[in-house]
Every structure is written in structure tokens, then in C-alpha cells.
Design an enzyme around this catalytic site. Structure first.
Site, PDB file in Angstrom:
ATOM      1  N   GLY A 283      33.734  37.087  22.777  1.00 31.11           N
ATOM      2  CA  GLY A 283      33.827  37.613  21.376  1.00 31.11           C
ATOM      3  C   GLY A 283      32.839  38.696  21.112  1.00 31.11           C
TER       4      GLY A 283
ATOM      5  N   ARG B 162      22.897  35.666  29.258  1.00 30.96           N
ATOM      6  CA  ARG B 162      23.714  34.549  28.629  1.00 30.96           C
ATOM      7  C   ARG B 162      23.707  33.280  29.296  1.00 30.96           C
ATOM      8  NH1 ARG B 162      25.979  33.477  23.303  1.00 30.96           N
ATOM      9  NH2 ARG B 162      28.030  32.480  23.737  1.00 30.96           N
TER      10      ARG B 162
ATOM     11  N   TRP C 258      46.858  68.037  18.444  1.00 30.80           N
ATOM     12  CA  TRP C 258      45.970  67.436  19.551  1.00 30.80           C
ATOM     13  C   TRP C 258      44.897  68.468  20.278  1.00 30.80           C
ATOM     14  CZ3 TRP C 258      46.469  63.038  17.966  1.00 30.80           C
ATOM     15  CH2 TRP C 258      47.834  62.292  17.843  1.00 30.80           C
TER      16      TRP C 258
ATOM     17  N   GLU D 236      45.509  65.787  29.046  1.00 32.48           N
ATOM     18  CA  GLU D 236      45.357  66.333  30.442  1.00 32.48           C
ATOM     19  C   GLU D 236      45.977  65.925  31.490  1.00 32.48           C
ATOM     20  OE1 GLU D 236      43.433  69.008  29.703  1.00 32.48           O
ATOM     21  OE2 GLU D 236      41.834  68.428  28.115  1.00 32.48           O
ATOM     22  N   GLY D 237      47.463  65.461  31.051  1.00 30.94           N
ATOM     23  CA  GLY D 237      48.160  64.781  32.192  1.00 30.94           C
ATOM     24  C   GLY D 237      48.304  63.581  32.133  1.00 30.94           C
ATOM     25  N   THR D 238      49.401  62.877  31.960  1.00 32.28           N
ATOM     26  CA  THR D 238      49.459  61.531  31.681  1.00 32.28           C
ATOM     27  C   THR D 238      49.450  60.862  33.296  1.00 32.28           C
ATOM     28  OG1 THR D 238      51.916  61.252  31.987  1.00 32.28           O
ATOM     29  CG2 THR D 238      51.031  61.615  29.632  1.00 32.28           C
TER      30      THR D 238
ATOM     31  N   SER E  26      34.666  65.244  25.644  1.00 30.80           N
ATOM     32  CA  SER E  26      35.965  65.995  25.099  1.00 30.80           C
ATOM     33  C   SER E  26      35.579  67.293  24.714  1.00 30.80           C
ATOM     34  CB  SER E  26      36.889  65.260  24.230  1.00 30.80           C
ATOM     35  OG  SER E  26      37.452  64.026  24.842  1.00 30.80           O
TER      36      SER E  26
ATOM     37  N   CYS F 194      43.383  76.047  33.545  1.00 33.03           N
ATOM     38  CA  CYS F 194      42.650  75.597  32.887  1.00 33.03           C
ATOM     39  C   CYS F 194      42.631  74.022  32.826  1.00 33.03           C
ATOM     40  CB  CYS F 194      42.827  76.130  31.304  1.00 33.03           C
ATOM     41  SG  CYS F 194      42.686  77.852  31.073  1.00 33.03           S
ATOM     42  N   LEU F 195      43.639  73.409  32.774  1.00 29.70           N
ATOM     43  CA  LEU F 195      43.829  71.836  32.886  1.00 29.70           C
ATOM     44  C   LEU F 195      43.509  71.569  33.967  1.00 29.70           C
ATOM     45  CD1 LEU F 195      47.375  71.481  31.174  1.00 29.70           C
ATOM     46  CD2 LEU F 195      45.041  71.257  29.969  1.00 29.70           C
TER      47      LEU F 195
END
Length: 443
Positions: free
Chosen positions: A399, A327, A220, A422-424, A149, A297-298
């Protein structure tokens, strides 16, 4: 203005006299010191049946996408990959747990050209391809979405508007310093009451002679508490959205840091409060007006996200693969059981599809044929893929999947922010729906 030795003021959550939360300021070095956190979490004692070694990471290339990359693109990716593996993975979990940002790491990445790599060399960039930029974001986010970010904001939300819409003086002054992280930038668009509808922003820029007076409240904003300059979007006297380069040491600017968060903990997330901040008219980006400015920009930032989340998915897939092949339960590695292989196969297939989307989108971007709707598909679906891979990986780790010695839970929590900013997911879904039907469902 900040430098490597300047402390920043960050709010820590304390309890006020009436029992409610209050913000008290404490000094914290820019890069923070997560060492105090060591020993507070679980430290493996060697008896666990199952192995994970971050340095043993091997990239997934099931469809031979490397054959589609240039030698230069692969060289840049491999250089960033090696640095992330050797220098970032050993410390990033401690930074996330301690809510500190690895500034020294950010400056190392800047020295490798990761900040604004597509910007021309005359302004401090690499002049690299969009695929190179995407691959770099992939490798950075393989470490952490918060660190990616930082890079995305610097390159796509700060350097891009200055390069695309700024004056020559603004470009010369800011771009080379931002490219090296000598100066830090942030992007101020979202407000407490304005998110997916930026046209409703309440921040105002009122003309006063040769200056503008900016008043408003943004939220934000990644990097704001450590930033030297903010790209602030505000409405002018005519109601037009305009961009301003606001230096954060100006009177009336405050950037309180948001600390109470379970996601992107290794990033600096802040508010930007503008209390009658006076800036010269020359601080305005002269070559754009209207929502085209911030939305373009976005689009750039969403492109980087579409690549970055592939890195988070690769990290989770690698952890799950290492764990399940080592495992042993019921006398054999759990990777030998059909239900486990179903998860592994799903992850392999979905990551491969995300890689192909990223590669094709990058080529379209460089060819000039990419449209915002193309980016919406990539951002929406690649984030969905990364979230699904993180959740499947957590399930396969049992776990152990919630422990900090594995990266999976941290990636999962980070991606819960990435799917929103940046947009949902829902907004990008409506963009694609309008693209397919020609009908606007936003209103």
C-alpha cells in the site's frame, strides 16, 4: 517573452454554467509555488515498519559499466546526481502534485551544462560526448520524467535543429541563450488529428512576399506555455515540410496549457495555435526540407529517452530495495523471502541490460554508426524495462507504493506518457520488424 519574474497565463479547469468543463486563465509564477500543497497528503509519523531515504541512493553498476566510462563522463554524471539528490528530490513530488514546473531547478541544470551538452562550446554547449548527455538525462529522470522532458526538448528538439539546419545568424542568436535557459524553446510537430503519421500534418506556411503566413494547431508541446520560441513544422506551398523559428509573442500565437493530466504533472504541456502568424522568410530553417527535419530531431530525443528512463528505473529499484530490506514481516525483512528476491533479481537484471544498451548506443552515436532503428530498439525496450521495474517496485511496497513519500507511483504514471511520445511502442516495434524482414508493415 518570459523571464523569472514574468507571470505566465495557465488555464485551470473549472465548471461552466452548463456543467461541462471550461478553461479559465489564472496567473501563476513560472516556477510555481507547491508549498500550498504541503500538509494535504500523507506525512509519515515514524511508526511505519520500513524505511526509505532518497538521499541514501546508490547507483546500480552490477556489470561495472563505470569501467567503460571516461573520467569526464563520470564527473558530469556525479555532479548532476549530487544536485538532483540534494536539491530536486526534496521538492519534485510537491511540484507534481501541484501541477507546477520547477523553473529555478531548470535554470540550475542549465548552468551545469545539462541543456544541449553535445553542442559545441562556441554556441554555448559543452562539446560533450553522447554518453555524457545520456548519463545526464538518466540522473535528471531519476527525479522526474517531466523535468527530463524539459531538458530533452530544449537540447534535442530545439537546439539540435537550429545547430544542424539553421543559418549562422540563427545559431548565434538562439543557441547560447537556450543553453543557459535564458530563452525557452518548444517543438511543435504533433497535431490534434496527426500523431504517428507526421506527413499528414495540416499546418500550412503560405508565402506572402518576403514573409510566410503560418496557420495550424499543434498539440502535446512540452514547454510551449513558457517558451520564447517554437520550432514549428509546416507544409509550404509546394507541400514540402519546413521548419520555422516562431517567437511566441507574435500576433496570432497562443499556447494554452493542458492541465487535465495524470502524467508528467511537473512538466508544462501545451498546445500551439497559429492563427495567420506572419514570420519573415529568415525564420525558416534553411538547410533542411521534408520529413527528414523533424524525424532527425526525434531520433536525438529518443536517444535521450533511452537513457533517461534508466534513471526512473533506478529510482524505483532503490526505493524497493530500501523498503524490502527494512520492512519486517513474519519475523524477518521481507527481502528475505523468495518471491520478493525474484522481483529484485528481475529488476537488477533488466536495469543492467538497459544500461549496456544505453552505453553501446552512445558510443555508436559518437562514432557515426548509429541508425534510427538502433534508437528504436533502445527507446522501446528501455521504456518497457522502466515500466516493468516501476510496477514491480509498486508491488513490493504494498500500500505504501501509492503514496507520494515514495517516487514509484509518480514514475509509473510518467512512464505511461514516455512509452507513447517520441514514437509509440508499436511504431518502434514496426521499425524493428521492417529492419529484420525488409518488409514495410506501416502500410
Amino acid at each position: 517573452m518570459s523571464d523569472a519574474s514574468t507571470p505566465i497565463r495557465t488555464p485551470s479547469l473549472v465548471t461552466s454554467g452548463d456543467g461541462g468543463p471550461n478553461l479559465d486563465l489564472q496567473d501563476e509564477g513560472q516556477s510555481g509555488d507547491p508549498s500550498a500543497f504541503r500538509g494535504l497528503g500523507y506525512e509519515p509519523d515514524g511508526v511505519d515498519n520500513g524505511a526509505y531515504d532518497p538521499s541514501a541512493f546508490q547507483g546500480l553498476d552490477f556489470y561495472r559499466i563505470d569501467d567503460l566510462l571516461t573520467d569526464d563522463e563520470k564527473a558530469h554524471r556525479d555532479r548532476v546526481r549530487a544536485y538532483v539528490t540534494e536539491a530536486v528530490l526534496p521538492v519534485i513530488e510537491q511540484h507534481a502534485q501541484a501541477l507546477t514546473f520547477p523553473m529555478a531547478t531548470a535554470r540550475d541544470l542549465a548552468s551545469m551544462g545539462v541543456i544541449g551538452p553535445t553542442i559545441p562550446t562556441e554556441y554555448g554547449g559543452l562539446g560533450a560526448s553522447s554518453v555524457t548527455y545520456g548519463l545526464m538525462m538518466q540522473e535528471v529522470e531519476r527525479a522526474d520524467s517531466g523535468l527530463r522532458s524539459f531538458c530533452s526538448v530544449m537540447g534535442s528538439l530545439v537546439m539540435y535543429p537550429i545547430y544542424t539546419y539553421g543559418s549562422e545568424e540563427q545559431k548565434r542568436h538562439w543557441l547560447p541563450r537556450l543553453a543557459t535557459a535564458e530563452a525557452i524553446g518548444c517543438f511543435a510537430l504533433t497535431e490534434p488529428n496527426v500523431g504517428s503519421n507526421p506527413g499528414a500534418m495540416q499546418t500550412r506556411a503560405v508565402r506572402d512576399g518576403d514573409d510566410y503566413i503560418l496557420t495550424g494547431h499543434k498539440r502535446w508541446s512540452t514547454n510551449a506555455s513558457i517558451a520564447d520560441v517554437a520550432v514549428v513544422w509546416a507544409k509550404d506551398d509546394e507541400g514540402e515540410v519546413r521548419g520555422f523559428l516562431v517567437e511566441t509573442d507574435l500576433r496570432g500565437v497562443s499556447t494554452p496549457r493542458i492541465m487535465d493530466k495524470w502524467s508528467l504533472r511537473a512538466a508544462v504541456t501545451s498546445e500551439v495555435v497559429l492563427d495567420e502568424v506572419r514570420v519573415p522568410a529568415s525564420a525558416m530553417l534553411p538547410n533542411v526540407k521534408g520529413l527528414k527535419g523533424p524525424l532527425s530531431c526525434l531520433t536525438q530525443a529518443r536517444y535521450g529517452i533511452a537513457w533517461g528512463v534508466i534513471g526512473a528505473a533506478l529510482s524505483c529499484y532503490d526505493a524497493a530495495l530500501q523498503h524490502t530490506t527494512s520492512r519486517v514481516q513474519f519475523g524477518k525483512p521481507i527481502a528475505g523471502f523468495q518471491l520478493v528476491q525474484n522481483h529484485i533479481a528481475d529488476m537488477l537484471a533488466e536495469i543492467t541490460k538497459a544500461q549496456l544498451v544505453g552505453w553501446r548506443l552512445g558510443r555508436m552515436k559518437d562514432e557515426g554508426t548509429m541508425r534510427p532503428a538502433h534508437v528504436s530498439l533502445a527507446k522501446r525496450d528501455n521504456v518497457r524495462t522502466a515500466l516493468a521495474v516501476a510496477r514491480q517496485s509498486r508491488q513490493l511496497l504494498g500500500g505504501n507504493g501509492v503514496l507520494g513519500i515514495y517516487p514509484v507511483m509518480r514514475h509509473m504514471a510518467n512512464l505511461e506518457s514516455v512509452v507513447t511520445y517520441e514514437g509509440t511502442d508499436e511504431v518502434h516495434t514496426l521499425v524493428l520488424g521492417m529492419e529484420a524482414t525488409g518488409i514495410n508493415a506501416f502500410s
